[in-house]
Design a protein around this motif. Structure first.
Motif, PDB file in Angstrom:
ATOM      1  N   ALA A   1       0.837  -1.207   0.000  1.00 40.73           N
ATOM      2  CA  ALA A   1       0.000   0.000   0.000  1.00 40.73           C
ATOM      3  C   ALA A   1       0.871   1.256   0.000  1.00 40.73           C
ATOM      4  O   ALA A   1       0.579   2.230  -0.715  1.00 40.73           O
ATOM      5  CB  ALA A   1      -0.940  -0.007   1.207  1.00 40.73           C
ATOM      6  N   LEU A   2       1.942   1.246   0.788  1.00 40.79           N
ATOM      7  CA  LEU A   2       2.857   2.392   0.795  1.00 40.79           C
ATOM      8  C   LEU A   2       3.537   2.558  -0.553  1.00 40.79           C
ATOM      9  O   LEU A   2       3.676   3.686  -1.059  1.00 40.79           O
ATOM     10  CB  LEU A   2       3.908   2.211   1.888  1.00 40.79           C
ATOM     11  CG  LEU A   2       3.445   2.389   3.332  1.00 40.79           C
ATOM     12  CD1 LEU A   2       4.591   2.096   4.288  1.00 40.79           C
ATOM     13  CD2 LEU A   2       2.922   3.808   3.564  1.00 40.79           C
ATOM     14  N   TRP A   3       3.965   1.470  -1.139  1.00 41.25           N
ATOM     15  CA  TRP A   3       4.655   1.537  -2.428  1.00 41.25           C
ATOM     16  C   TRP A   3       3.729   2.124  -3.497  1.00 41.25           C
ATOM     17  O   TRP A   3       4.119   3.006  -4.269  1.00 41.25           O
ATOM     18  CB  TRP A   3       5.121   0.137  -2.826  1.00 41.25           C
ATOM     19  CG  TRP A   3       6.086   0.135  -3.995  1.00 41.25           C
ATOM     20  CD1 TRP A   3       6.555   1.220  -4.677  1.00 41.25           C
ATOM     21  CD2 TRP A   3       6.700  -1.009  -4.575  1.00 41.25           C
ATOM     22  NE1 TRP A   3       7.429   0.827  -5.668  1.00 41.25           N
ATOM     23  CE2 TRP A   3       7.536  -0.534  -5.624  1.00 41.25           C
ATOM     24  CE3 TRP A   3       6.647  -2.370  -4.326  1.00 41.25           C
ATOM     25  CZ2 TRP A   3       8.285  -1.409  -6.418  1.00 41.25           C
ATOM     26  CZ3 TRP A   3       7.400  -3.227  -5.118  1.00 41.25           C
ATOM     27  CH2 TRP A   3       8.209  -2.753  -6.147  1.00 41.25           C
ATOM     28  N   ILE A   4       2.488   1.662  -3.523  1.00 39.64           N
ATOM     29  CA  ILE A   4       1.528   2.189  -4.503  1.00 39.64           C
ATOM     30  C   ILE A   4       1.316   3.689  -4.291  1.00 39.64           C
ATOM     31  O   ILE A   4       1.270   4.473  -5.248  1.00 39.64           O
ATOM     32  CB  ILE A   4       0.195   1.432  -4.392  1.00 39.64           C
ATOM     33  CG1 ILE A   4       0.367  -0.016  -4.861  1.00 39.64           C
ATOM     34  CG2 ILE A   4      -0.902   2.133  -5.203  1.00 39.64           C
ATOM     35  CD1 ILE A   4      -0.828  -0.898  -4.603  1.00 39.64           C
TER      36      ILE A   4
ATOM     37  N   GLY B   1       2.075   8.435  -6.803  1.00 41.66           N
ATOM     38  CA  GLY B   1       2.878   9.412  -6.082  1.00 41.66           C
ATOM     39  C   GLY B   1       3.123  10.675  -6.884  1.00 41.66           C
ATOM     40  O   GLY B   1       3.040  11.788  -6.358  1.00 41.66           O
ATOM     41  N   ALA B   2       3.425  10.510  -8.165  1.00 49.67           N
ATOM     42  CA  ALA B   2       3.700  11.677  -9.006  1.00 49.67           C
ATOM     43  C   ALA B   2       2.438  12.503  -9.255  1.00 49.67           C
ATOM     44  O   ALA B   2       2.470  13.737  -9.191  1.00 49.67           O
ATOM     45  CB  ALA B   2       4.304  11.223 -10.331  1.00 49.67           C
TER      46      ALA B   2
ATOM     47  N   SER C   1      -7.286  15.113  -5.917  1.00 50.60           N
ATOM     48  CA  SER C   1      -8.030  13.876  -5.664  1.00 50.60           C
ATOM     49  C   SER C   1      -7.086  12.698  -5.494  1.00 50.60           C
ATOM     50  O   SER C   1      -7.292  11.841  -4.606  1.00 50.60           O
ATOM     51  CB  SER C   1      -9.014  13.612  -6.805  1.00 50.60           C
ATOM     52  OG  SER C   1      -8.359  13.625  -8.063  1.00 50.60           O
ATOM     53  N   VAL C   2      -6.041  12.621  -6.305  1.00 46.48           N
ATOM     54  CA  VAL C   2      -5.060  11.543  -6.161  1.00 46.48           C
ATOM     55  C   VAL C   2      -4.236  11.753  -4.895  1.00 46.48           C
ATOM     56  O   VAL C   2      -3.846  10.796  -4.221  1.00 46.48           O
ATOM     57  CB  VAL C   2      -4.161  11.463  -7.411  1.00 46.48           C
ATOM     58  CG1 VAL C   2      -3.134  10.337  -7.256  1.00 46.48           C
ATOM     59  CG2 VAL C   2      -5.006  11.219  -8.649  1.00 46.48           C
ATOM     60  N   HIS C   3      -3.971  13.006  -4.563  1.00 44.58           N
ATOM     61  CA  HIS C   3      -3.301  13.331  -3.299  1.00 44.58           C
ATOM     62  C   HIS C   3      -4.101  12.782  -2.112  1.00 44.58           C
ATOM     63  O   HIS C   3      -3.523  12.257  -1.152  1.00 44.58           O
ATOM     64  CB  HIS C   3      -3.166  14.853  -3.190  1.00 44.58           C
ATOM     65  CG  HIS C   3      -2.370  15.330  -2.029  1.00 44.58           C
ATOM     66  ND1 HIS C   3      -1.016  15.142  -1.906  1.00 44.58           N
ATOM     67  CD2 HIS C   3      -2.755  16.023  -0.907  1.00 44.58           C
ATOM     68  CE1 HIS C   3      -0.588  15.692  -0.777  1.00 44.58           C
ATOM     69  NE2 HIS C   3      -1.619  16.222  -0.158  1.00 44.58           N
ATOM     70  N   MET C   4      -5.426  12.841  -2.197  1.00 46.71           N
ATOM     71  CA  MET C   4      -6.265  12.302  -1.126  1.00 46.71           C
ATOM     72  C   MET C   4      -6.216  10.776  -1.101  1.00 46.71           C
ATOM     73  O   MET C   4      -6.252  10.167  -0.024  1.00 46.71           O
ATOM     74  CB  MET C   4      -7.705  12.785  -1.293  1.00 46.71           C
ATOM     75  CG  MET C   4      -8.588  12.483  -0.102  1.00 46.71           C
ATOM     76  SD  MET C   4      -8.004  13.281   1.423  1.00 46.71           S
ATOM     77  CE  MET C   4      -8.313  15.005   1.004  1.00 46.71           C
TER      78      MET C   4
ATOM     79  N   GLN D   1      -3.599   9.095  -1.863  1.00 46.83           N
ATOM     80  CA  GLN D   1      -2.336   8.867  -1.162  1.00 46.83           C
ATOM     81  C   GLN D   1      -2.527   8.915   0.348  1.00 46.83           C
ATOM     82  O   GLN D   1      -2.017   8.059   1.090  1.00 46.83           O
ATOM     83  CB  GLN D   1      -1.309   9.930  -1.550  1.00 46.83           C
ATOM     84  CG  GLN D   1      -0.660   9.754  -2.900  1.00 46.83           C
ATOM     85  CD  GLN D   1       0.432  10.793  -3.078  1.00 46.83           C
ATOM     86  OE1 GLN D   1       0.144  11.976  -3.298  1.00 46.83           O
ATOM     87  NE2 GLN D   1       1.674  10.372  -2.978  1.00 46.83           N
ATOM     88  N   PHE D   2      -3.237   9.932   0.812  1.00 49.31           N
ATOM     89  CA  PHE D   2      -3.481  10.075   2.251  1.00 49.31           C
ATOM     90  C   PHE D   2      -4.170   8.831   2.820  1.00 49.31           C
ATOM     91  O   PHE D   2      -3.762   8.314   3.868  1.00 49.31           O
ATOM     92  CB  PHE D   2      -4.325  11.320   2.518  1.00 49.31           C
ATOM     93  CG  PHE D   2      -4.962  11.346   3.878  1.00 49.31           C
ATOM     94  CD1 PHE D   2      -4.194  11.545   5.012  1.00 49.31           C
ATOM     95  CD2 PHE D   2      -6.334  11.147   4.021  1.00 49.31           C
ATOM     96  CE1 PHE D   2      -4.776  11.547   6.267  1.00 49.31           C
ATOM     97  CE2 PHE D   2      -6.922  11.152   5.274  1.00 49.31           C
ATOM     98  CZ  PHE D   2      -6.151  11.347   6.396  1.00 49.31           C
ATOM     99  N   LEU D   3      -5.196   8.356   2.139  1.00 50.22           N
ATOM    100  CA  LEU D   3      -5.918   7.185   2.640  1.00 50.22           C
ATOM    101  C   LEU D   3      -5.010   5.959   2.688  1.00 50.22           C
ATOM    102  O   LEU D   3      -5.031   5.201   3.666  1.00 50.22           O
ATOM    103  CB  LEU D   3      -7.133   6.899   1.758  1.00 50.22           C
ATOM    104  CG  LEU D   3      -8.241   7.953   1.742  1.00 50.22           C
ATOM    105  CD1 LEU D   3      -9.407   7.482   0.887  1.00 50.22           C
ATOM    106  CD2 LEU D   3      -8.726   8.280   3.147  1.00 50.22           C
ATOM    107  N   LEU D   4      -4.201   5.767   1.649  1.00 48.83           N
ATOM    108  CA  LEU D   4      -3.321   4.602   1.620  1.00 48.83           C
ATOM    109  C   LEU D   4      -2.235   4.682   2.694  1.00 48.83           C
ATOM    110  O   LEU D   4      -1.948   3.694   3.387  1.00 48.83           O
ATOM    111  CB  LEU D   4      -2.671   4.471   0.238  1.00 48.83           C
ATOM    112  CG  LEU D   4      -3.587   4.026  -0.912  1.00 48.83           C
ATOM    113  CD1 LEU D   4      -2.856   4.149  -2.246  1.00 48.83           C
ATOM    114  CD2 LEU D   4      -4.058   2.597  -0.694  1.00 48.83           C
TER     115      LEU D   4
END
Length: 261
Positions: free
Chosen positions: A56-59, A66-67, A75-78, A80-83
């Motif tokens: 999950a961290l790697w994804i 990540g990029a 939205s993708v930043h969020m 990331q936060f959830l993962l």
């Protein structure tokens, strides 16, 4: 070549990019797990859970999530936060053998970190980090550099570990934090996450210059992307926390049924 994902201000491309800092971080995490569990062999389920947390961290940290999350889409930043804060930590913690935790409990680092894992302190620490790391000036100030982006990611991970530790970890035992209270702890967290959800979802203008001025990706406007980020926090975060609360309720019901028999 960047070593960690950060905002770049260049047009988005689906061409793969290497981020060796992320690979090094995941490798060090797995090496630390191997050293920590030496002498207290983890079971297969524990290995699977820890591997799931590392995955999950790697994804969340590597290309493309990540990029995209670091400099293109709120939205993708969020996601990331959830993962990083809500998915990976309980898997990592539940992947640690109880024997290894008991052996490490007396070490200075464990004694220093122990107050952070007390339920009330962990709850307040986590939600302080959530609000601070979604504050516009903080996000815009950090996401432009690799060190700042790394700091933000690690703040989420540390906050998530502190938040989940009293819920998931068997060590130290907390007689005053039974399953019913843990369920209330998780439900209270869904309420506390309402504040950032409200200001992200119902704001008339975009909050983050990083994403407002980023080269476009897809058809979403900056405002639509921000509202989607708020909905992901509310629906995705709520789903994770309510699923965990439901699982604890099932454990509580089963323990009561076994006690009655």
């Amino acid at each position: 070549m960047q070593w960690w994902c950060a905002a770049q201000g260049i047009p988005w491309s689906w061409s793969w990019r290497p981020y060796p800092g992320v690979w090094l971080f995941i490798a060090l995490l797995l090496i630390a797990y191997r050293r920590f569990t030496r002498g207290a062999a983890p079971s297969r389920p524990e290995l699977a859970r820890f591997a799931g947390g590392a995955l999950a961290l790697w994804i969340a940290l590597d290309w493309p999530v990540g990029a995209l999350g670091s400099g293109y889409l709120a939205s993708v930043h969020m996601v990331q936060f959830l993962l990083i804060a809500l998915v990976a930590p309980p898997l990592l913690i539940s992947g640690l053998p109880a024997g290894a935790l008991e052996r490490a409990a007396g070490r200075p680092a464990a004694r220093f970190a122990a107050p952070l894992a007390r339920p009330l302190i962990a709850l307040l620490l986590f939600h302080t980090i959530v609000i601070a790391t979604h504050w516009p000036s903080v996000v815009d100030g950090l996401m432009g550099s690799q060190a700042g982006s790394l700091l933000l990611d690690m703040a989420w991970l540390v906050g998530g570990l502190a938040f989940w530790w009293p819920v998931v970890s068997p060590v130290p035992e907390r007689p005053r934090f039974p399953l019913g209270v843990r369920i209330c702890y998780l439900i209270a967290s869904t309420v506390l996450m309402t504040l950032p959800y409200i200001f992200l979802t119902f704001a008339e203008l975009p909050f983050y210059a990083t994403y407002e001025l980023a080269p476009p990706v897809g058809a979403l406007s900056a405002g639509e992307d921000q509202r989607l980020a708020g909905l992901i926090m509310r629906i995705g975060g709520g789903a994770i926390l309510w699923t965990a609360a439901g699982f604890l309720f099932w454990l509580w019901y089963r323990s009561d049924a076994e006690a009655a028999r």
